[in-house]
Design a protein around this motif. Structure first.
Motif, PDB file in Angstrom:
ATOM      1  N   ASP A 143      -1.968   2.547   9.526  1.00 39.26           N
ATOM      2  CA  ASP A 143      -2.045   1.325   9.893  1.00 39.26           C
ATOM      3  C   ASP A 143      -3.029   0.904   8.893  1.00 39.26           C
ATOM      4  N   THR A 144      -4.550   1.664   7.940  1.00 33.19           N
ATOM      5  CA  THR A 144      -5.504   1.359   7.388  1.00 33.19           C
ATOM      6  C   THR A 144      -4.110   1.223   5.321  1.00 33.19           C
ATOM      7  N   HIS A 145      -2.906   1.620   5.193  1.00 31.40           N
ATOM      8  CA  HIS A 145      -1.867   1.602   3.981  1.00 31.40           C
ATOM      9  C   HIS A 145      -1.790  -0.037   3.750  1.00 31.40           C
ATOM     10  N   PRO A 146      -1.709  -0.926   3.018  1.00 32.62           N
ATOM     11  CA  PRO A 146      -1.279  -1.954   2.174  1.00 32.62           C
ATOM     12  C   PRO A 146      -0.129  -1.902   2.227  1.00 32.62           C
ATOM     13  N   THR A 147       0.726  -0.750   2.715  1.00 30.73           N
ATOM     14  CA  THR A 147       2.239  -1.223   2.643  1.00 30.73           C
ATOM     15  C   THR A 147       2.575  -1.271   3.333  1.00 30.73           C
ATOM     16  N   GLY A 177       3.248   1.500 -10.262  1.00 35.37           N
ATOM     17  CA  GLY A 177       2.746   1.117  -8.956  1.00 35.37           C
ATOM     18  C   GLY A 177       1.812   2.524  -8.364  1.00 35.37           C
ATOM     19  N   ASP A 178       0.532   2.264  -8.276  1.00 36.17           N
ATOM     20  CA  ASP A 178       0.327   4.166  -8.088  1.00 36.17           C
ATOM     21  C   ASP A 178      -0.480   3.998  -6.669  1.00 36.17           C
ATOM     22  N   ASP A 179      -0.176   3.176  -5.845  1.00 41.06           N
ATOM     23  CA  ASP A 179      -0.489   2.944  -4.860  1.00 41.06           C
ATOM     24  C   ASP A 179      -0.160   3.497  -3.383  1.00 41.06           C
ATOM     25  N   ARG A 180       1.148   3.810  -4.169  1.00 38.29           N
ATOM     26  CA  ARG A 180       2.149   4.577  -2.872  1.00 38.29           C
ATOM     27  C   ARG A 180       1.334   6.269  -3.129  1.00 38.29           C
ATOM     28  N   PRO A 181       1.293   6.539  -2.143  1.00 41.86           N
ATOM     29  CA  PRO A 181       0.972   8.513  -2.179  1.00 41.86           C
ATOM     30  C   PRO A 181       1.984   9.304  -2.526  1.00 41.86           C
ATOM     31  N   ALA A 182       1.893  10.305  -3.314  1.00 42.09           N
ATOM     32  CA  ALA A 182       3.069  10.777  -3.480  1.00 42.09           C
ATOM     33  C   ALA A 182       3.847  11.682  -2.667  1.00 42.09           C
ATOM     34  N   LEU A 183       4.855  12.414  -2.879  1.00 35.89           N
ATOM     35  CA  LEU A 183       5.527  12.581  -1.689  1.00 35.89           C
ATOM     36  C   LEU A 183       5.529  14.296  -1.859  1.00 35.89           C
ATOM     37  N   GLN A 206       4.422  -5.178   5.084  1.00 31.69           N
ATOM     38  CA  GLN A 206       5.962  -4.694   5.307  1.00 31.69           C
ATOM     39  C   GLN A 206       5.908  -5.796   6.807  1.00 31.69           C
ATOM     40  N   LEU A 207       5.185  -5.533   7.654  1.00 28.60           N
ATOM     41  CA  LEU A 207       4.858  -6.136   8.772  1.00 28.60           C
ATOM     42  C   LEU A 207       4.808  -7.904   9.001  1.00 28.60           C
ATOM     43  N   THR A 208       3.717  -8.347   7.779  1.00 28.56           N
ATOM     44  CA  THR A 208       4.172  -9.407   7.633  1.00 28.56           C
ATOM     45  C   THR A 208       5.108  -9.702   7.389  1.00 28.56           C
ATOM     46  N   HIS A 209       6.215  -9.795   6.346  1.00 27.63           N
ATOM     47  CA  HIS A 209       7.508 -10.284   5.848  1.00 27.63           C
ATOM     48  C   HIS A 209       7.952 -10.164   6.920  1.00 27.63           C
ATOM     49  N   TRP A 210       8.274  -8.860   7.734  1.00 24.67           N
ATOM     50  CA  TRP A 210       9.215  -9.141   9.215  1.00 24.67           C
ATOM     51  C   TRP A 210       8.756  -9.974   9.890  1.00 24.67           C
ATOM     52  N   ARG A 211       7.452 -10.583  10.201  1.00 19.04           N
ATOM     53  CA  ARG A 211       7.602 -11.007  11.296  1.00 19.04           C
ATOM     54  C   ARG A 211       8.041 -12.581  10.646  1.00 19.04           C
ATOM     55  N   ALA A 212       7.404 -12.972   9.990  1.00 18.44           N
ATOM     56  CA  ALA A 212       7.564 -14.202   8.711  1.00 18.44           C
ATOM     57  C   ALA A 212       9.526 -14.049   8.591  1.00 18.44           C
ATOM     58  N   ALA A 213       9.803 -13.649   8.604  1.00 18.86           N
ATOM     59  CA  ALA A 213      11.340 -13.622   8.250  1.00 18.86           C
ATOM     60  C   ALA A 213      12.365 -13.833   8.859  1.00 18.86           C
ATOM     61  N   LEU A 214      11.863 -12.595  10.839  1.00 19.58           N
ATOM     62  CA  LEU A 214      12.285 -12.697  12.060  1.00 19.58           C
ATOM     63  C   LEU A 214      12.021 -14.076  13.038  1.00 19.58           C
TER      64      LEU A 214
END
Length: 375
Positions: free
Chosen positions: A305-309, A111-117, A313-321
């Motif tokens: 805060d504005t990036h979907p990643t 995907g191209d949603d991640r900024p390039a390093l 991740q916050l949604t995943h870990w809140r549910a997992a933990l």
């Protein structure tokens, strides 16, 4: 915080050369056997290059051939860069052969949603360069506990003869100039930490003469000296010259600037620089594509805060933990103290071939490394 003894390396005088660290094999220096298509062949090459092997087949198991979690992370990044497939460390554990990994990843585009390093020129960097999230955790702990040797990562190079101290100091300055993270301090402004990269840090290699019988104690004491990351660069060096002609070079690095994988890079660059200085020249290495400050800026952009990643991740870990206990209670031979003492020791044990095979079997059954089982 104790000293970790490295391999004995011969080095003596101005003309002596320490042996070179083994680099990754260059592309084309390995042989791929039995690949079904070009993508599988490329993947076999990535496995071979990561493990430093001369040959690799599509069904060769990464962990049976010496892979571990740090190398799995490197392999996942290389797969992302070479094939454009989104690979994670977990994928390598679940599919540890090139063929199985390719089947698992399928057409999972990165995907191209991640900024390039990319490198950020110093003039375009913000006035206050943030810490990476891992660095911020360490900074917070040092603020709570104060400077401590708990986060020291010392490396000890034992030598059969005394190296040239001036050349060694010049080589170390070359390495520190090359790696910004080795000349970075972490002060706080209004309670917020920042990276302050020193342009001209004082890099020295102190020499201490000692009796051979007391060398180990002196090395350990030096390795346990705390480093104040708010005011001191995270690297110290000291050369212990024993009266029997041997020596020990101690590189004491704070964990905020290094990890297990980075140690090999540090020693390889020091080796290159020392050889160059022995020949009366500066090292002619290729500039680094990015510095650690560039990575920290990239990470904050990726997980802002504005990036979907970040949201995913916050949604995943809140549910997992959710509902997880505050403390995982494991059986131990003594009660857990209220405050950690940071005291530790090394315990050696010999394992027979049968026990070793059984532990390897447990690791493979659980899709883990041998280190994870015995840890």
């Amino acid at each position: 915080g104790g000293a970790v003894a490295g391999p004995r390396r011969p080095a003596a005088g101005r003309g002596a050369r320490p042996p070179a660290a083994a680099p990754d094999p260059a592309p084309g220096r390995w042989t791929v056997t039995g690949a079904a298509d070009p993508r599988e062949e490329i993947l076999c090459g990535l496995f071979a290059g990561t493990l430093g092997r001369e040959t690799y087949g599509p069904d060769d198991n990464f962990f049976k051939l010496g892979g571990h979690s740090l190398l799995a992370g490197r392999l996942a990044n290389r797969v992302h860069g070479a094939l454009g497939l989104r690979a994670a460390i977990r994928d390598v554990f679940l599919a540890p052969t090139p063929r199985r990994l390719l089947q698992r990843l399928g057409t999972r585009a990165a995907g191209d949603d991640r900024p390039a390093l990319r490198p950020v020129p110093p003039a375009l960097r913000p006035e206050r360069i943030p810490l990476s999230y891992a660095q911020r955790r360490l900074w917070f702990q040092t603020r709570v506990e104060g400077p401590s040797a708990a986060w020291n990562a010392p490396v000890v190079l034992r030598m059969d003869a005394l190296p040239d101290q001036a050349l060694l100091a010049a080589a170390l300055r070359d390495v520190v100039e090359r790696h910004e993270v080795l000349r970075t301090v972490y002060p706080a402004t209004d309670g917020e930490p920042r990276q302050h990269i020193l342009e001209d840090p004082r890099v020295t290699v102190d020499r201490v003469a000692c009796a051979a019988a007391e060398a180990t104690g002196l090395v350990t004491a030096f390795a346990r000296l705390p480093i104040d990351i708010a005011t001191e660069p995270p690297l110290r060096a000291r050369l212990f010259a024993a009266d029997d002609g041997t020596a020990a070079l101690v590189l004491n690095v704070h964990h905020i600037a290094t990890d297990g994988w980075s140690t090999g890079c540090l020693l390889a660059d020091l080796d290159t620089a020392y050889r160059a200085r022995t020949d009366g020249r500066t090292p002619g290495w290729t500039p680094l594509p990015v510095q650690y400050a560039d990575y920290a800026l990239w990470q904050h952009e990726l997980l802002g805060d504005t990036h979907p990643t970040a949201r995913d991740q916050l949604t995943h870990w809140r549910a997992a933990l959710d509902g997880a206990p505050a403390e995982t209670r494991l059986p131990a031979d003594r009660p857990r103290p209220v405050e950690p003492s940071h005291r530790g020791a090394v315990v050696s044990a010999d394992l027979g071939a049968g026990v070793h095979r059984a532990l390897l079997g447990v690791a493979r059954e659980r899709r883990a490394t041998f280190f994870m089982v015995v840890r």
